[in-house]
Write a protein that holds these residues in place. Sequence first.
Motif, PDB file in Angstrom:
ATOM      1  N   MET A  16       0.864  -1.345  -0.084  1.00  0.00           N
ATOM      2  CA  MET A  16      -0.087  -0.094   0.078  1.00  0.00           C
ATOM      3  C   MET A  16       0.946   1.132   0.186  1.00  0.00           C
ATOM      4  O   MET A  16       0.491   2.255  -0.866  1.00  0.00           O
ATOM      5  N   MET A  17       1.696   1.384   0.715  1.00  0.00           N
ATOM      6  CA  MET A  17       2.873   2.437   0.897  1.00  0.00           C
ATOM      7  C   MET A  17       3.595   2.756  -0.267  1.00  0.00           C
ATOM      8  O   MET A  17       3.502   3.844  -0.970  1.00  0.00           O
ATOM      9  N   ILE A  18       3.954   1.568  -1.111  1.00  0.00           N
ATOM     10  CA  ILE A  18       4.553   1.820  -2.408  1.00  0.00           C
ATOM     11  C   ILE A  18       3.595   2.200  -3.703  1.00  0.00           C
ATOM     12  O   ILE A  18       3.947   3.246  -4.100  1.00  0.00           O
ATOM     13  N   LYS A  19       2.604   1.741  -3.562  1.00  0.00           N
ATOM     14  CA  LYS A  19       1.338   2.116  -4.370  1.00  0.00           C
ATOM     15  C   LYS A  19       1.057   3.486  -4.122  1.00  0.00           C
ATOM     16  O   LYS A  19       0.804   4.175  -5.180  1.00  0.00           O
ATOM     17  N   VAL A  51       9.307  -3.604 -11.589  1.00  0.00           N
ATOM     18  CA  VAL A  51       8.572  -4.475 -10.432  1.00  0.00           C
ATOM     19  C   VAL A  51       9.456  -4.310  -9.201  1.00  0.00           C
ATOM     20  O   VAL A  51      10.602  -3.936  -9.301  1.00  0.00           O
ATOM     21  N   THR A  52       8.650  -3.963  -8.123  1.00  0.00           N
ATOM     22  CA  THR A  52       9.311  -3.518  -7.055  1.00  0.00           C
ATOM     23  C   THR A  52       9.339  -5.135  -6.043  1.00  0.00           C
ATOM     24  O   THR A  52       8.206  -5.448  -5.990  1.00  0.00           O
ATOM     25  N   PRO A 105      12.420   1.435   6.372  1.00  0.00           N
ATOM     26  CA  PRO A 105      11.173   1.981   5.866  1.00  0.00           C
ATOM     27  C   PRO A 105      11.554   2.964   4.540  1.00  0.00           C
ATOM     28  O   PRO A 105      12.500   3.639   4.759  1.00  0.00           O
ATOM     29  N   PHE A 106      10.586   3.099   3.812  1.00  0.00           N
ATOM     30  CA  PHE A 106      10.748   3.824   2.403  1.00  0.00           C
ATOM     31  C   PHE A 106      10.841   5.321   2.732  1.00  0.00           C
ATOM     32  O   PHE A 106      10.073   5.979   3.334  1.00  0.00           O
ATOM     33  N   VAL A 111      12.420   6.095  -3.320  1.00  0.00           N
ATOM     34  CA  VAL A 111      11.658   5.154  -4.207  1.00  0.00           C
ATOM     35  C   VAL A 111      11.377   5.714  -5.454  1.00  0.00           C
ATOM     36  O   VAL A 111      11.726   4.995  -6.564  1.00  0.00           O
ATOM     37  N   LEU A 112      10.965   6.950  -5.614  1.00  0.00           N
ATOM     38  CA  LEU A 112      10.935   7.514  -6.896  1.00  0.00           C
ATOM     39  C   LEU A 112      12.191   7.682  -7.915  1.00  0.00           C
ATOM     40  O   LEU A 112      12.288   7.311  -9.077  1.00  0.00           O
TER      41      LEU A 112
END
Length: 120
Positions: A16-19, A51-52, A105-106, A111-112
Motif C-alpha cells: 500500500m505504501m509503495i502503491k 517490479v518492486t 522504511p521507504f 523510491v521515485l
Amino acid sequence: MGKRVLIVDDAAFMRMMIKDILTKNGYEIAGEAENGQVAVEKYKDVKPDLVTMDITMPEMDGIAAVKEIVSYDSAARVIMCSAMGQQAMVIDAIQAGAKDFIVKPFQPERVLEAVSKALS
C-alpha cells in the motif's frame, strides 16, 4: 500513459505504501503479489515496465523470483526492497539481475529516484 509497476511484498501495508508513492507520481499499478511465486506468474500476465520486489517472503523469496523473471525476460527491470542489514542479500539480488534496491522504511524520494533510474 504512466509506466506500469508490479508491486511484490508479503506485507499488504508495504504494498500500500509503495502503491501510494507511485500512483501520486503518475505511475500505474499493473498488479500486486504477496510472494515470489505469485510475482513470477503475474509478471508473465501483466508484463509490467518495472517490479518492486521484497526479498524475504514465504513460498519463494525475492531473489529466486528475480532469477526466474530475468530468465523469462532478460530486459526485466526489478528493484529490490530490503530491511536494514540485508546487504549480503542485496548483493545477491543485484547479481541475480535486480537494477537497484531501496531500504525499508521507504523514503518517497528514494523510491521515485530508484524507479525513474531503472526505467530510463
